[in-house]
Write an enzyme that holds these catalytic residues in place. Structure first.
Site, PDB file in Angstrom:
ATOM      1  N   SER A 256     -20.312  86.431  60.145  1.00 37.33           N
ATOM      2  CA  SER A 256     -19.043  86.769  60.794  1.00 37.33           C
ATOM      3  C   SER A 256     -18.815  88.257  60.948  1.00 37.33           C
ATOM      4  CB  SER A 256     -17.887  86.151  60.004  1.00 37.33           C
ATOM      5  OG  SER A 256     -17.964  84.735  60.045  1.00 37.33           O
TER       6      SER A 256
ATOM      7  N   ASP B 254     -16.238  74.451  61.446  1.00 34.05           N
ATOM      8  CA  ASP B 254     -15.616  75.690  61.022  1.00 34.05           C
ATOM      9  C   ASP B 254     -15.749  75.788  59.500  1.00 34.05           C
ATOM     10  OD1 ASP B 254     -13.363  77.753  62.341  1.00 34.05           O
ATOM     11  OD2 ASP B 254     -13.180  77.497  60.170  1.00 34.05           O
TER      12      ASP B 254
ATOM     13  N   CYS C 298     -11.985  82.728  62.279  1.00 34.01           N
ATOM     14  CA  CYS C 298     -12.016  81.367  62.812  1.00 34.01           C
ATOM     15  C   CYS C 298     -13.291  81.147  63.629  1.00 34.01           C
ATOM     16  CB  CYS C 298     -10.775  81.119  63.678  1.00 34.01           C
ATOM     17  SG  CYS C 298     -10.779  79.504  64.501  1.00 34.01           S
TER      18      CYS C 298
END
Length: 423
Positions: A241, A280, A299
């Site tokens: 991420s 997720d 997210c």
């Protein structure tokens, strides 16, 4: 030494050298004239010195002498950044200027020590001597005018190297990583100075400076935690991420999203016409999120959904501007490039035609830094530095200044700007 192999075997039996080192010593001794001294071992205890002193008459041509060695006062703290010096090997002699290293037993092996070996080593002095046909030095004959010798030229000491590392920050990072495998890199965004570069577990560079046995080196080399591996420069990992802020800029630039658009995250995402669910990290989902929420809460589903509109090739184009998938240009050796995938890359990476096809699902997982994508901790730190400066980029560097040890004059290493991010 009349019988080299016999001498080395008897030294090994006394425990003064390791049997595993005999081959290396033999090769090193045969790489030059027989009368040129070769160091067998760099570290002897008082007991070993006393033992050898008693045995010395049995070992013609073998002796011991004190010498200066490199000392690293902080040990493991900055081992992968500073590097270490080790005994010169036959491989080193093949790349080093032999004349300059005739009186040198050590050379830089990694880190700053390796990259700046020429500056740190200095210049060897020289003296004209008279030798016989075998190359051994003999006294000059004052009556022979052909043996008039030129004046002795003293050697010049090497330069001092000053680093950008903040020792306090380096120690804090090293303590935070104690007992873990990983890396910490901190960069000053305004000039590219590396303030901390930690790779754990690390090693004590003093062990190399004073000399290790083959068994001690193998214990480091084959340690499952790989303490000799510089994870900051050479460790290629899925960035995960950490790429989401950079990808967000790409999405805004391409129109794949905007600052007000909201997507609903139920905890999974499916491509049109497919029942496969890309999960997720939060099973219950994040609900309705905009771009700010998606970055703040990391997210995955939001980035899954916008990745289709960006596409892998445009994703590659924009992330490439932050330096992912290519060398940063840091002034240390051994850096890895990482991998920033694209459709062109995949066509060249696989032999079978079916494997060369880029699939939509691969774009989805690339949007959260997974799949084929790989980056080094140094690349990620430099990419985030570019975010902090709104696109200005610098080559990271660890050398701050070079000091002439004779005059005391310091030459500062200036920041080196590179192509900025064009978003």
């Amino acid at each position: 030494v009349p019988e080299l192999d016999d001498t080395l075997i008897r030294l090994a039996r006394l425990g003064l050298i390791e049997e595993a080192d005999i081959g290396r010593i033999r090769d090193l001794s045969r790489s030059g004239p027989r009368f040129k001294p070769v160091t067998l071992r760099f570290r002897l205890t008082d007991d070993e010195i006393a033992e050898f002193a008693l045995q010395r008459p049995r070992f013609q041509g073998v002796d011991f002498q004190p010498r200066l060695i490199r000392h690293y006062p902080h040990g493991e703290i900055a081992a992968h950044a500073i590097g270490y010096v080790g005994a010169i090997t036959t491989d080193d002699l093949a790349r080093l200027p032999v004349a300059e290293y005739a009186g040198t037993a050590h050379t830089g092996k990694s880190g700053v020590e390796f990259r700046n070996e020429t500056l740190l080593h200095g210049n060897a002095g020289h003296q004209q001597v008279v030798t016989n046909a075998r190359g051994r030095q003999v006294p000059a004959d004052p009556r022979d005018l052909t043996q008039t010798l030129a004046p002795r030229v003293p050697g010049q000491p090497g330069d001092n190297i000053h680093l950008t590392l903040d020792l306090d920050l380096q120690m804090v990072a090293a303590r935070a990583m104690a007992g873990m495998r990983g890396s910490v890199v901190a960069i000053d965004p305004q000039n590219g100075e590396v303030l901390a570069l930690v790779s754990t577990p690390a090693f004590d560079p003093n062990l190399f400076a004073i000399g290790m046995s083959a068994a001690e080196f193998n214990a480091l080399q084959y340690n499952l935690d790989r303490p000799l591996f510089n994870r900051a420069l050479r460790g290629s990992y899925p960035p995960g991420s950490t790429i989401k802020p950079m990808l967000s800029l790409a999405a805004l630039e391409t129109g794949a999203t905007n600052l007000t658009r909201r997507n609903f995250c139920p905890g999974y995402y499916s491509l049109p016409g497919s029942s496969h669910r890309y999960r997720d990290w939060k099973p219950e989902g994040h609900g309705s999120v905009d771009l700010h929420d998606a970055i703040e809460q990391s997210c995955d589903v939001y980035f899954y959904s916008i990745s289709r509109d960006i596409g892998i090739d445009r994703m590659h184009f924009y992330l490439d501007q932050f330096g992912l998938g290519r060398l940063t240009g840091i002034d240390l050796a051994g850096e890895k490039e990482g991998l920033l995938p694209s459709t062109e890359w995949k066509r060249g990476a696989f032999r079978e035609r079916a494997d060369q096809v880029w699939f939509p699902g691969e774009t989805v997982i690339a949007s959260i830094g997974q799949g084929y994508m790989l980056a080094t901790p140094l690349q990620l730190a430099n990419a985030v530095a570019a975010m902090a400066t709104r696109g200005r980029r610098f080559e990271p560097h660890i050398v701050a200044a070079i000091e002439n040890t004779i005059t005391g004059e310091r030459t500062l290493v200036e920041a080196s700007p590179i192509e900025p991010v064009k978003i």
